[in-house]
Design a protein around this motif. Structure first.
Motif, mmCIF file in Angstrom:
data_model
loop_
_atom_site.group_PDB
_atom_site.id
_atom_site.type_symbol
_atom_site.label_atom_id
_atom_site.label_comp_id
_atom_site.label_asym_id
_atom_site.label_seq_id
_atom_site.Cartn_x
_atom_site.Cartn_y
_atom_site.Cartn_z
ATOM 1 N N GLY A 155 0.846 -1.200 -0.023
ATOM 2 C CA GLY A 155 -0.005 0.223 -0.031
ATOM 3 C C GLY A 155 0.967 1.283 0.147
ATOM 4 N N PHE A 156 0.532 2.282 -0.833
ATOM 5 C CA PHE A 156 1.356 3.524 -0.897
ATOM 6 C C PHE A 156 0.330 4.566 -1.011
ATOM 7 N N CYS A 157 0.680 5.757 -0.525
ATOM 8 C CA CYS A 157 0.001 7.101 -0.442
ATOM 9 C C CYS A 157 -1.314 6.749 -0.126
ATOM 10 N N GLY A 158 -1.860 5.998 0.638
ATOM 11 C CA GLY A 158 -3.079 5.703 1.064
ATOM 12 C C GLY A 158 -3.660 5.951 2.432
ATOM 13 N N TRP A 159 -4.787 5.385 2.912
ATOM 14 C CA TRP A 159 -5.337 5.760 4.381
ATOM 15 C C TRP A 159 -6.118 4.510 4.400
ATOM 16 N N LEU A 160 -6.719 4.422 5.705
ATOM 17 C CA LEU A 160 -7.515 3.383 6.316
ATOM 18 C C LEU A 160 -9.068 3.954 6.558
ATOM 19 N N PRO A 161 -10.145 3.837 5.711
ATOM 20 C CA PRO A 161 -11.361 4.309 6.145
ATOM 21 C C PRO A 161 -11.843 4.154 7.583
ATOM 22 N N PHE A 162 -12.568 4.814 8.255
ATOM 23 C CA PHE A 162 -12.888 4.688 9.578
ATOM 24 C C PHE A 162 -11.851 4.180 10.488
ATOM 25 N N ALA A 163 -10.495 4.827 10.009
ATOM 26 C CA ALA A 163 -9.282 4.691 11.086
ATOM 27 C C ALA A 163 -9.596 5.283 12.576
ATOM 28 N N ASP A 164 -10.335 6.261 12.580
ATOM 29 C CA ASP A 164 -10.403 6.889 13.839
ATOM 30 C C ASP A 164 -11.434 6.079 14.760
ATOM 31 N N ASP A 165 -12.515 5.288 14.209
ATOM 32 C CA ASP A 165 -13.287 4.196 14.848
ATOM 33 C C ASP A 165 -12.632 3.061 15.378
ATOM 34 N N LEU A 166 -11.899 2.671 14.387
ATOM 35 C CA LEU A 166 -11.043 1.615 14.940
ATOM 36 C C LEU A 166 -9.831 1.832 16.119
ATOM 37 N N GLU A 167 -9.231 2.989 15.954
ATOM 38 C CA GLU A 167 -8.301 3.145 17.140
ATOM 39 C C GLU A 167 -8.969 3.342 18.334
ATOM 40 N N GLY A 168 -10.318 3.989 18.389
ATOM 41 C CA GLY A 168 -11.140 3.916 19.407
ATOM 42 C C GLY A 168 -11.586 2.538 19.899
ATOM 43 N N LEU A 169 -11.906 1.709 18.991
ATOM 44 C CA LEU A 169 -12.543 0.420 19.433
ATOM 45 C C LEU A 169 -10.932 -0.292 20.264
ATOM 46 N N ILE A 170 -9.954 -0.339 19.301
ATOM 47 C CA ILE A 170 -8.966 -1.003 19.894
ATOM 48 C C ILE A 170 -8.457 -0.530 21.316
#
Length: 289
Positions: A155-170
């Motif tokens: 993966g290059f120059c990208g992001w992870l959709p819903f990453a904020d939600d995932l970090e909160g869940l973790i």
């Protein structure tokens, strides 16, 4: 409406490995292939020349309505904002559901071509293609449609959709002293439930928090990279994706390559340095030089 046909660059020798690479928003499979293969490594060769037994598969997304731009764009999903990734993130769900289901089917077909050896298949992408590839891998885990380790994820120059939600869940489950394996299964379940992707009816439902083993696909090696001066997707978003992966995948198999000065205002892969890293990552498993 069906997805457009796959663009395939066949192997030059006996087929041993497959890469499935997803383009960014506004591009398409043939265009991405042309741009990727026109870039050279330090040996003054391109990737197919260095990996002659590889099959290169370039899917193309559907045209879909982009709310922010008020026009149809070839995109895996509708991303309303990349400066505030939580803004109207519900717009991503439909496209992610359709695109993940499509890429999962391609992934399964390519594994079947390798006689079921998933370790010879490598999904990945750039920008929105990276986002979709990562979601596909986690949904493959969450639905248990693929229960084996893949060869690698790029993966290059990208992001992870819903990453904020995932970090909160973790963080929430870490605060409850839940094990890493439990969190891995809960995160996999989050991906599937968020987009409403139904598990394969012949497979066991995913996300059992009492599970005692790591989903094999989450032990897949990962290579992520990003230009520090990317004008379109900030490097901070790429680093956020990296943080999430470090929490739920095998720490010993996650690589990050940072660079600056890439083409397209930093929204590309640095030539030749980052391409050298890609070749090393791919060739490390295939023993091709």
């Amino acid at each position: 409406m069906d997805f457009p046909p796959l663009h395939i660059h066949p192997p030059q020798t006996t087929h041993t490995h497959t890469a499935i690479l997803l383009h960014g928003r506004g591009s398409n499979g043939p265009e991405f292939a042309e741009e990727l293969f026109s870039s050279l490594i330090s040996k003054n060769k391109n990737l197919p020349d260095c990996l002659p037994s590889w099959r290169w598969v370039f899917p193309t997304a559907r045209d879909r309505w982009a709310v922010a731009f008020e026009e149809d764009i070839c995109a895996w999903f509708d991303a309303y904002s990349l400066t505030n990734i939580q803004e109207r993130q519900e717009l991503q769900v439909e496209g992610l559901r359709e695109s993940v289901a499509h890429i999962l089917g391609i992934l399964e077909a390519e594994i079947a071509l390798m006689s079921g050896d998933a370790s010879r298949v490598y999904p990945g992408g750039i920008s929105q293609g990276m986002a979709t590839a990562l979601w596909t891998v986690f949904c493959a885990s969450g639905t248990r449609r693929i229960q084996r380790r893949l060869g690698g994820i790029l993966g290059f120059c990208g992001w992870l959709p819903f990453a904020d939600d995932l970090e909160g869940l973790i963080r929430a489950h870490q605060a409850q002293s839940e094990s890493r394996i439990q969190i891995q299964h809960l995160v996999s379940r989050f991906f599937v439930q968020t987009i409403g992707l139904k598990p394969n009816p012949e497979e066991e439902a995913s996300g059992d928090p009492t599970a005692s083993s790591v989903p094999p696909i989450l032990t897949t090696p990962v290579l992520l990279g990003h230009d520090t001066d990317d004008a379109f997707v900030s490097v901070e978003l790429g680093q956020q994706a990296l943080r999430v992966l470090k929490e739920v995948m095998d720490l010993g198999h996650i690589e990050w390559v940072g660079y600056s000065g890439a083409d397209n205002e930093g929204h590309w892969i640095k030539e030749p340095e980052a391409f050298d890293r890609i070749l090393a990552f791919l060739a490390g498993s295939s023993s091709e030089e």
